[in-house]
Motif scaffolding. Structure first.
Motif, PDB file in Angstrom:
ATOM      1  N   ILE B 267      62.728  43.752  95.201  1.00 37.69           N
ATOM      2  CA  ILE B 267      62.686  42.535  95.194  1.00 37.69           C
ATOM      3  C   ILE B 267      62.064  41.910  96.072  1.00 37.69           C
ATOM      4  O   ILE B 267      61.184  40.665  95.958  1.00 37.69           O
ATOM      5  CB  ILE B 267      63.918  42.157  94.282  1.00 37.69           C
ATOM      6  N   ASP B 268      61.949  41.836  97.219  1.00 35.64           N
ATOM      7  CA  ASP B 268      61.868  41.359  99.056  1.00 35.64           C
ATOM      8  C   ASP B 268      60.403  41.057  99.018  1.00 35.64           C
ATOM      9  O   ASP B 268      60.024  40.177  99.405  1.00 35.64           O
ATOM     10  CB  ASP B 268      63.024  41.456  99.614  1.00 35.64           C
ATOM     11  N   GLN B 269      59.682  42.237  98.641  1.00 34.53           N
ATOM     12  CA  GLN B 269      58.156  42.156  98.323  1.00 34.53           C
ATOM     13  C   GLN B 269      57.904  40.790  97.590  1.00 34.53           C
ATOM     14  O   GLN B 269      56.819  40.321  97.829  1.00 34.53           O
ATOM     15  CB  GLN B 269      58.106  43.679  97.737  1.00 34.53           C
ATOM     16  N   LEU B 270      58.265  41.306  96.377  1.00 32.39           N
ATOM     17  CA  LEU B 270      57.930  39.728  95.608  1.00 32.39           C
ATOM     18  C   LEU B 270      58.034  39.482  95.987  1.00 32.39           C
ATOM     19  O   LEU B 270      56.953  38.240  95.756  1.00 32.39           O
ATOM     20  CB  LEU B 270      59.011  40.580  93.962  1.00 32.39           C
ATOM     21  N   ARG B 271      58.992  38.868  96.626  1.00 27.94           N
ATOM     22  CA  ARG B 271      59.338  37.747  97.294  1.00 27.94           C
ATOM     23  C   ARG B 271      58.502  37.186  98.061  1.00 27.94           C
ATOM     24  O   ARG B 271      57.999  35.639  98.466  1.00 27.94           O
ATOM     25  CB  ARG B 271      61.260  37.388  97.930  1.00 27.94           C
ATOM     26  N   THR B 276      52.132  35.890  92.946  1.00 31.29           N
ATOM     27  CA  THR B 276      52.969  36.933  92.514  1.00 31.29           C
ATOM     28  C   THR B 276      53.213  36.106  90.663  1.00 31.29           C
ATOM     29  O   THR B 276      53.452  35.047  90.575  1.00 31.29           O
ATOM     30  CB  THR B 276      54.707  37.327  92.422  1.00 31.29           C
ATOM     31  N   ILE B 277      52.510  36.661  89.786  1.00 36.85           N
ATOM     32  CA  ILE B 277      52.817  35.961  88.389  1.00 36.85           C
ATOM     33  C   ILE B 277      53.933  36.848  87.312  1.00 36.85           C
ATOM     34  O   ILE B 277      53.516  37.672  86.972  1.00 36.85           O
ATOM     35  CB  ILE B 277      51.439  36.451  87.681  1.00 36.85           C
ATOM     36  N   ALA B 278      54.386  35.544  87.482  1.00 36.19           N
ATOM     37  CA  ALA B 278      56.023  36.256  86.073  1.00 36.19           C
ATOM     38  C   ALA B 278      55.511  35.938  84.739  1.00 36.19           C
ATOM     39  O   ALA B 278      55.076  34.829  84.303  1.00 36.19           O
ATOM     40  CB  ALA B 278      56.844  35.332  86.462  1.00 36.19           C
ATOM     41  N   GLY B 296      63.013  31.988  93.910  1.00 30.49           N
ATOM     42  CA  GLY B 296      60.953  32.320  94.534  1.00 30.49           C
ATOM     43  C   GLY B 296      60.491  33.483  94.515  1.00 30.49           C
ATOM     44  O   GLY B 296      59.668  34.004  95.445  1.00 30.49           O
ATOM     45  N   LEU B 297      60.799  34.196  92.994  1.00 26.05           N
ATOM     46  CA  LEU B 297      60.418  35.717  93.223  1.00 26.05           C
ATOM     47  C   LEU B 297      58.852  35.793  92.190  1.00 26.05           C
ATOM     48  O   LEU B 297      58.260  36.471  92.293  1.00 26.05           O
ATOM     49  CB  LEU B 297      61.543  36.751  92.116  1.00 26.05           C
ATOM     50  N   CYS B 298      58.628  34.630  92.078  1.00 24.87           N
ATOM     51  CA  CYS B 298      57.103  34.546  91.073  1.00 24.87           C
ATOM     52  C   CYS B 298      56.811  32.496  91.733  1.00 24.87           C
ATOM     53  O   CYS B 298      57.388  32.463  92.119  1.00 24.87           O
ATOM     54  CB  CYS B 298      56.936  34.347  89.998  1.00 24.87           C
ATOM     55  N   THR B 299      55.394  33.409  91.949  1.00 22.30           N
ATOM     56  CA  THR B 299      54.436  32.608  92.601  1.00 22.30           C
ATOM     57  C   THR B 299      54.035  30.987  91.398  1.00 22.30           C
ATOM     58  O   THR B 299      53.480  29.977  91.482  1.00 22.30           O
ATOM     59  CB  THR B 299      53.900  32.215  93.667  1.00 22.30           C
ATOM     60  N   VAL B 300      53.765  31.349  89.986  1.00 23.36           N
ATOM     61  CA  VAL B 300      52.972  31.141  88.679  1.00 23.36           C
ATOM     62  C   VAL B 300      54.225  31.743  88.621  1.00 23.36           C
ATOM     63  O   VAL B 300      54.067  32.530  87.852  1.00 23.36           O
ATOM     64  CB  VAL B 300      51.571  31.883  88.761  1.00 23.36           C
ATOM     65  N   LEU B 301      54.110  31.366  87.211  1.00 26.26           N
ATOM     66  CA  LEU B 301      55.291  31.245  85.997  1.00 26.26           C
ATOM     67  C   LEU B 301      54.548  30.897  84.657  1.00 26.26           C
ATOM     68  O   LEU B 301      53.905  29.761  84.565  1.00 26.26           O
ATOM     69  CB  LEU B 301      56.650  30.424  85.946  1.00 26.26           C
TER      70      LEU B 301
END
Lengths: 318, 318
Positions: B267-271, B276-278, B296-301
DNA sequence: GCCAAAGTTGCTCAGATGAGCGATAATATC
DNA sequence: GATATTATCGCTCATCTGAGCAACTTTGGC
């Protein structure tokens, strides 16, 4: 239109309608000339991708009104929008409000207004504003609700409408339906009653609603008819009642004998009158609305969007 | 605004939007100056009486996107309209399409794209057009579905995305969750697997979905977790899973021991990743969407209108 | 491959519309 | 009741937008 143009038209519409950008600005964003943007927006509209709704209890659907007038020959049609309604009751209230509005704006103002009674008309009476007209004589045109019901719904409707117009109400002191024809004839022979009926026949305008033919009819509630009698009427083609008289889809009296025992204005008198305003709303009333409109029982229809659309669809597929 | 003005604004809106009359013409009809008509129309809009919807599968809600970006700090937000959708599946398909569109228009084009697997991402892969990018290496970032499932859903997703971009797919040949930690560590020590994992860690962009924490999870379907285990996770605060790892509302791993046995990117690597597109859509995913965005797990939702509104409402009422 | 027909594009121009501003009317305050 | 304050109104002007038209491009037919 090409597929990519369709997508572009959606992008353009988003920027135009949701972001209030000018066609020029959209052109810059999408790398198009502003004329192309204008054309894309026009095509999005033409394709029906843009839906504009007026969400307000008083909103009407003018295009449907026009189509209704054109296809049925009605003098006037008032169609309330069903956008944003959450219950049938709300829709009926909107329709009653529209009827009240129509009545208020009616010119010339009728000196005598014949009215029937029922939930709908009562609703109309409540929506009328104090002083909606300067003096109108309101006459009941069909027999009232029985006394085992909440007393005087019919009377109260007439009185309210008249009172709010600084006018007078003439009530028809008679049951809606007699068990014996002789009693009914005797009643009609009474000078007072005969006078009221004559006044009703000579009214300058009529305002009435209609009921669907089922167990929920006000005539059943009031104890004039049994559920079995309604079932029988339905079996014989009845779609609903107008001023207490059951008619079929062709506007014909379903049970002449019953009709004879019913007190009030005749269907034919309604048909001949120059200004008859029918207020009919609700999903269950599509059939009776159709019968009323198709057979010239009203010159003005006040209804809801769904009922109006149902009327139009029948016209389109004969 | 006065009551009569409100009514007038509705009448004006009917004529303007439904009858395409000009403000001048409306002025004549309603006996108002054209400026008054303009003001009435503006007030009708301001009062929210005019609802404009873009009804199209590709329609987005730009104002909601903007508010989402502003209130959450997301780099980008894609919100598909739910106007006119009749089923949850349709909405999810729209969202997948939007994700495909976003991926296609992404600049610079990522050379390596890390992806998870699931129904949503599979849907995205199907919506991508042939040639959507010129050569992209797709890497699986978490362990795949078990073989007792329809074989290779995960693999097929990666391969499809890569194939349609004239690129290559690097599959992660490993189960999602191991029963024993030792087996998992041994697996990770394998040179091939380690290479894939390293590639995944260094991807330039990530595309993933998330699952809600309930019995319908793909991890249950695939046999990695039992319904009881899910119940336990939920009891401990889990709202859903991201790349196979269950998190709570604060974005924290719910069960560290289980997490240790799960193969794939952390998860932290994603963060920490810059892009990162969710892709998250559906009524049941509001909670997990919130957890993903808030932490903050994604930068684009990429999501649907309802989910986006749910996210915004929480922000407004802290 | 050539030409006609149909469709698309960029443009002019006139009509439609919103922003801004004094003038006027309504309302509140003393 | 006089005055201050606010809201509304009618208007000018700049901008936005749709109709119409000629030039150009694409498409289909031979």
């Amino acid at each position: 239109m090409s597929d990519t143009d369709e997508l572009l038209s959606i992008r353009a519409a988003e920027l135009y309608y949701e972001e209030n950008q000018t066609q020029d600005e959209i052109g810059v964003i999408l790398r198009l000339t502003r004329w192309k943007v204008g054309r894309l927006l026009a095509s999005a509209k033409a394709n029906g991708f843009i839906r504009i709704e007026i969400v307000h209890p008083r909103a009407r659907r003018l295009p449907i009104e026009r189509r209704l007038r054109e296809s049925t020959g009605l003098t006037d049609a008032i169609v309330v929008s069903s956008a944003g309604v959450s219950s049938e009751a709300e829709l009926q209230s909107r329709t009653a409000q529209a009827a009240a509005d129509y009545l208020t704006s009616l010119r010339p103002i009728p000196r005598t207004l014949g009215i029937s009674w029922g939930r709908t008309l009562h609703d109309v009476s409540l929506h009328l504003k104090e002083g909606w007209a300067p003096g109108v004589n309101v006459v009941q045109i069909n027999g009232g609700v029985s006394l085992n019901q909440r007393t005087g719904t019919a009377a109260s409707t007439a009185v309210t409408i008249a009172h709010k117009a600084d006018g007078s109400a003439t009530l028809l002191p008679s049951p809606a339906i007699f068990e014996r024809l002789e009693t009914k004839q005797a009643m009609e022979a009474d000078r007072t009653v005969a006078g009221v009926l004559a006044l009703g026949r000579n009214a300058q305008a009529y305002l009435f609603s209609a009921g669907q033919a089922d167990a929920n009819s006000a005539l059943v509630d009031s104890g004039y008819l049994t559920v079995e009698q309604i079932d029988d009427l339905v079996a014989r083609g009845a779609v609903g009642d107008v001023v207490g008289r059951y008619i079929d889809a062709n506007g014909r009296i379903v049970d002449p004998e019953l009709n004879e025992r019913t007190v009030g204005i005749q269907i034919d008198q309604l048909r001949r009158a120059p200004l008859t305003i029918a207020v009919i709303s609700g999903n269950k009333k599509h059939a009776i609305a159709r019968a009323v409109v198709r057979n010239g029982l009203c010159t003005v229809l006040v209804t809801d969007e769904d009922t109006a659309n149902a009327l139009l669809q029948e016209k389109d597929t004969p």
